[in-house]
Enzyme design. Structure first.
Site, PDB file in Angstrom:
ATOM      1  N   ARG A  18       0.838  -1.204   0.000  1.00 30.37           N
ATOM      2  CA  ARG A  18       0.000   0.000   0.000  1.00 30.37           C
ATOM      3  C   ARG A  18       0.877   1.260   0.000  1.00 30.37           C
ATOM      4  O   ARG A  18       0.601   2.208  -0.739  1.00 30.37           O
ATOM      5  CB  ARG A  18      -0.924   0.001   1.209  1.00 30.37           C
ATOM      6  N   ARG A  52       4.969   7.524  12.109  1.00 25.62           N
ATOM      7  CA  ARG A  52       3.796   6.768  12.559  1.00 25.62           C
ATOM      8  C   ARG A  52       4.023   5.263  12.673  1.00 25.62           C
ATOM      9  O   ARG A  52       3.276   4.581  13.384  1.00 25.62           O
ATOM     10  CB  ARG A  52       2.599   7.054  11.650  1.00 25.62           C
ATOM     11  N   TYR A  73      19.469  10.115   2.562  1.00 23.35           N
ATOM     12  CA  TYR A  73      20.887  10.453   2.698  1.00 23.35           C
ATOM     13  C   TYR A  73      21.251  11.308   1.499  1.00 23.35           C
ATOM     14  O   TYR A  73      20.393  11.959   0.909  1.00 23.35           O
ATOM     15  CB  TYR A  73      21.681   9.137   2.798  1.00 23.35           C
ATOM     16  N   ARG A 126      29.874  22.250   8.689  1.00 20.69           N
ATOM     17  CA  ARG A 126      30.309  21.956   7.316  1.00 20.69           C
ATOM     18  C   ARG A 126      29.451  20.822   6.789  1.00 20.69           C
ATOM     19  O   ARG A 126      29.894  19.696   6.652  1.00 20.69           O
ATOM     20  CB  ARG A 126      31.795  21.561   7.298  1.00 20.69           C
ATOM     21  N   LYS A 144      22.142   9.507   8.765  1.00 26.23           N
ATOM     22  CA  LYS A 144      23.205   8.518   8.993  1.00 26.23           C
ATOM     23  C   LYS A 144      22.705   7.374   9.867  1.00 26.23           C
ATOM     24  O   LYS A 144      23.009   6.196   9.614  1.00 26.23           O
ATOM     25  CB  LYS A 144      24.407   9.189   9.664  1.00 26.23           C
ATOM     26  N   GLU A 215      30.467  13.884  12.670  1.00 27.38           N
ATOM     27  CA  GLU A 215      30.025  14.057  11.287  1.00 27.38           C
ATOM     28  C   GLU A 215      29.940  15.543  10.922  1.00 27.38           C
ATOM     29  O   GLU A 215      29.339  16.342  11.647  1.00 27.38           O
ATOM     30  CB  GLU A 215      28.645  13.415  11.108  1.00 27.38           C
ATOM     31  N   ASP A 216      30.561  15.903   9.804  1.00 23.75           N
ATOM     32  CA  ASP A 216      30.423  17.236   9.206  1.00 23.75           C
ATOM     33  C   ASP A 216      30.825  18.367  10.139  1.00 23.75           C
ATOM     34  O   ASP A 216      30.135  19.383  10.260  1.00 23.75           O
ATOM     35  CB  ASP A 216      29.002  17.439   8.677  1.00 23.75           C
ATOM     36  N   ASP A 238      33.712  10.261  10.628  1.00 20.75           N
ATOM     37  CA  ASP A 238      33.395   9.652   9.339  1.00 20.75           C
ATOM     38  C   ASP A 238      33.978  10.435   8.174  1.00 20.75           C
ATOM     39  O   ASP A 238      34.387   9.851   7.175  1.00 20.75           O
ATOM     40  CB  ASP A 238      31.877   9.522   9.191  1.00 20.75           C
ATOM     41  N   ASP A 239      34.022  11.770   8.280  1.00 22.03           N
ATOM     42  CA  ASP A 239      34.557  12.574   7.173  1.00 22.03           C
ATOM     43  C   ASP A 239      36.049  12.327   6.995  1.00 22.03           C
ATOM     44  O   ASP A 239      36.545  12.276   5.870  1.00 22.03           O
ATOM     45  CB  ASP A 239      34.313  14.068   7.446  1.00 22.03           C
ATOM     46  N   ALA A 275      41.915  20.021   0.114  1.00 20.96           N
ATOM     47  CA  ALA A 275      42.760  19.835   1.299  1.00 20.96           C
ATOM     48  C   ALA A 275      41.964  20.031   2.582  1.00 20.96           C
ATOM     49  O   ALA A 275      42.513  20.462   3.597  1.00 20.96           O
ATOM     50  CB  ALA A 275      43.943  20.801   1.252  1.00 20.96           C
ATOM     51  N   ALA A 278      38.277  15.737   4.532  1.00 21.84           N
ATOM     52  CA  ALA A 278      38.146  14.509   3.747  1.00 21.84           C
ATOM     53  C   ALA A 278      39.406  14.247   2.923  1.00 21.84           C
ATOM     54  O   ALA A 278      39.939  13.130   2.915  1.00 21.84           O
ATOM     55  CB  ALA A 278      36.917  14.592   2.849  1.00 21.84           C
ATOM     56  N   ASN A 395      30.107  15.624  -2.322  1.00 23.64           N
ATOM     57  CA  ASN A 395      28.650  15.630  -2.209  1.00 23.64           C
ATOM     58  C   ASN A 395      28.168  17.044  -1.870  1.00 23.64           C
ATOM     59  O   ASN A 395      28.918  17.830  -1.321  1.00 23.64           O
ATOM     60  CB  ASN A 395      28.214  14.683  -1.077  1.00 23.64           C
ATOM     61  N   ASN A 440      30.423   5.589  -1.783  1.00 29.32           N
ATOM     62  CA  ASN A 440      29.704   6.254  -0.710  1.00 29.32           C
ATOM     63  C   ASN A 440      30.163   5.734   0.652  1.00 29.32           C
ATOM     64  O   ASN A 440      30.402   4.544   0.826  1.00 29.32           O
ATOM     65  CB  ASN A 440      28.200   5.998  -0.892  1.00 29.32           C
TER      66      ASN A 440
END
Length: 552
Positions: A18, A52, A73, A126, A144, A215-216, A238-239, A275, A278, A395, A440
């Protein structure tokens, strides 16, 4: 519940059908409209389902991960973050701000879950390649952690998205009456560090076994915070580390696609554009991996260093640069050595570097869309490699250094292509296909988190992340690699994550940084056979199923 619901009981599959009918109808109705409007409409319908019915949401996400990962993502999450104050309907996660100093230890007990396994935290400074989005960056930890649940099987009741609101320097947000964050400029220096320190102490006081993924965070803080906490807490960035691991797997894959052993990566000429956290993270991890292959001596490190050319917004980075970033300094080219290489010098343009070096691999983490111009890509035709690799890894999609179509058109159909954001395979004519790989982070970070969690790693080491990257690189069989397919399909993400988690756990056991998990002691983990470990990892992954109601 009698009388409060229609009488028919719908199965989980019927509910899935559905929802998918509704989603496909939305896709059809928005396909000719503005792309941003369509993307946000898809995000909204998924977000409402998440609100929900969490079980149904994750079941649909897991079964349709290839279609829905780009919505929850990258690239859609960037658009969501840019508009988050207007999209906000209900809170998800926790918000710690500068004005909460001195209160965070008590605040963490406001979170209702007695147990938290995974935290993803950002300060919004960032967000992807979009810059400072302040409190609106909460969309990144939410997205994430959805992937942690879908890919790694982390129980959704045990994840926590966190926003560290230390202000924003984005003037448009400060002037926006709908902005939900602190309306002040960002904290800096010791004031900033004091807020992050208190947060880390608070969450590990309540949940000592939690894994925290940063992250970021902007570059100037990403490395500093990683070095500040990595030896005392179960955390990783992670970066810096996740992106580096995925890129390293891509570098290994590119070497395999040339028909050479992975160990030949030490001879590859690699130009890296960008530079930031990452780009420097990739350089650090690649240098360590390559140096280890040569014996991990000072001479090996020096030899490996000569295989990299780092280009930033001011051009080629050399030792003659004034006020050079300390993180970039180890990868600066010697000016005399560079002068020999076709007259390269401090600040030489990307085009000049590519023409002179004739690299085997061109990797972009600049966040500058289109910087791999037609001229740069055409210069890659003269690469000394029979199958040069083009990796625009930035990205979201608009920040990709080039598109897949541009790479195959201007370099040739012999290239290996991988990007950070998704692109469609390229029709090369005559029945030939230019395969597009998506390099990724979701291939790696869920496995790093899961593997570290279920062995009770005291810290997350470079060796553990390298082990995950090597397993990812070896996941594809030789036939696929020779066709230019170096990363697995997103649809197999749970199996990939299981393999990466196993590799990460084995590395942690080998390095003896494990404390055990739940009823398992370090000795139990050491004594497990490989088959037992595989079973253990698989059984540790949560799956979405309805729990039966029991009437007492």
């Amino acid at each position: 519940m009698r009388g409060l619901l229609p009488p028919r009981v719908m199965t989980l599959q019927q509910q899935i059908d559905r929802f998918m009918d509704d989603f496909r109808s939305l896709e059809h109705n928005t396909k000719d409209g503005p792309s941003d409007t369509a993307a946000l409409a898809k995000w909204r319908i998924l977000n409402r389902l998440h609100d929900r019915n969490e079980t149904l949401y994750y079941k649909i996400l897991i079964d349709n991960i290839k279609d829905f990962a780009p919505i929850i993502y990258t690239p859609t999450v960037g658009l969501v973050c840019q508009n988050y104050s207007g999209l906000f309907r209900r809170p998800r996660g926790m918000y710690f701000c500068a004005s909460d100093r001195g209160e965070m230890i008590s605040m963490v007990y406001n979170w209702p879950a007695e147990r938290v396994d995974m935290i993803v935290v950002t300060d919004g400074s960032r967000i992807l390649g979009l810059g400072d989005l302040g409190v609106q960056g909460i969309g990144i930890p939410i997205g994430k952690l959805d992937l942690y649940v879908a890919a790694a099987g982390i129980n959704p009741q045990r994840v926590l998205p966190v926003m560290m609101d230390v202000g924003t320097n984005n003037q448009k947000l400060l002037e926006n009456p709908l902005y939900l964050g602190l309306q002040q400029n960002r904290l800096e220096g010791e004031e900033y560090l004091a807020v992050i320190d208190e947060f880390m102490e608070a969450v590990f006081l309540r949940w000592p076994d939690v894994i925290v993924q940063f992250e970021d965070f902007q570059t100037k803080w990403a490395f500093k915070l990683l070095q500040r906490y990595r030896n005392d807490y179960r955390m990783f960035n992670d970066d810096v580390q996740g992106t580096a691991g995925v890129a390293l797997a891509g570098l290994f894959g590119a070497v395999r696609a040339q028909g050479r052993p992975i160990s030949d990566i030490v001879t590859q000429k690699i130009v890296i554009v960008g530079a930031g956290s990452a780009g420097i993270g990739v350089l650090n991890m690649a240098q360590k991996a390559m140096s280890n292959m040569l014996g991990n001596t000072a001479a090996a490190t020096a030899q490996v260093g000569r295989q990299f050319w780092l280009v930033d917004k001011m051009g080629l980075v050399t030792k003659s640069r004034k006020n050079i970033d300390p993180d970039a300094s180890p990868f600066a080219r010697d000016i005399e050595e560079s002068s020999v290489e076709g007259g390269l010098q401090e600040g030489s343009s990307l085009l000049e570097v590519v023409k002179s070096v004739k690299p085997d691999i061109l990797l972009g983490l600049s966040g500058v869309g289109g910087i791999f111009s037609k001229e740069v890509l055409e210069a890659m035709q003269n690469s000394t490699c029979k199958r040069p690799a083009i990796f625009p890894m930035s990205n979201p999609t608009k920040n990709a250094e080039c598109t897949a179509e541009e790479a195959f058109k201007y370099v040739g159909d012999h290239i290996i292509f991988a990007s950070g954001s998704p692109f469609e395979d390229v029709d090369l004519g005559d029945g030939k296909v230019g395969h597009v790989n998506q390099g990724n982070n979701m291939y790696l970070f869920p496995g790093i988190g899961l593997g570290s969690l279920i062995c009770g790693a005291r810290v997350i080491t470079d060796g553990m992340i390298n082990a995950g990257a090597e397993r990812l690189a070896s996941y594809m069989n030789e036939e696929c690699v020779q066709q230019g397919i170096i990363y697995p399909p997103i649809s197999s993400i749970r199996d990939i994550t299981k393999e990466v988690a196993l590799a990460v756990m084995n590395a942690a056991i080998a390095e003896d940084v494990i404390q055990g998990f739940r009823d398992l002691t370090p000795r139990d983990l050491h004594q497990m056979s490989e088959d037992q470990k595989e079973t253990y990892v698989a059984q540790s992954m949560w799956s979405p199923n309805y729990c039966p109601l029991v009437y007492c």
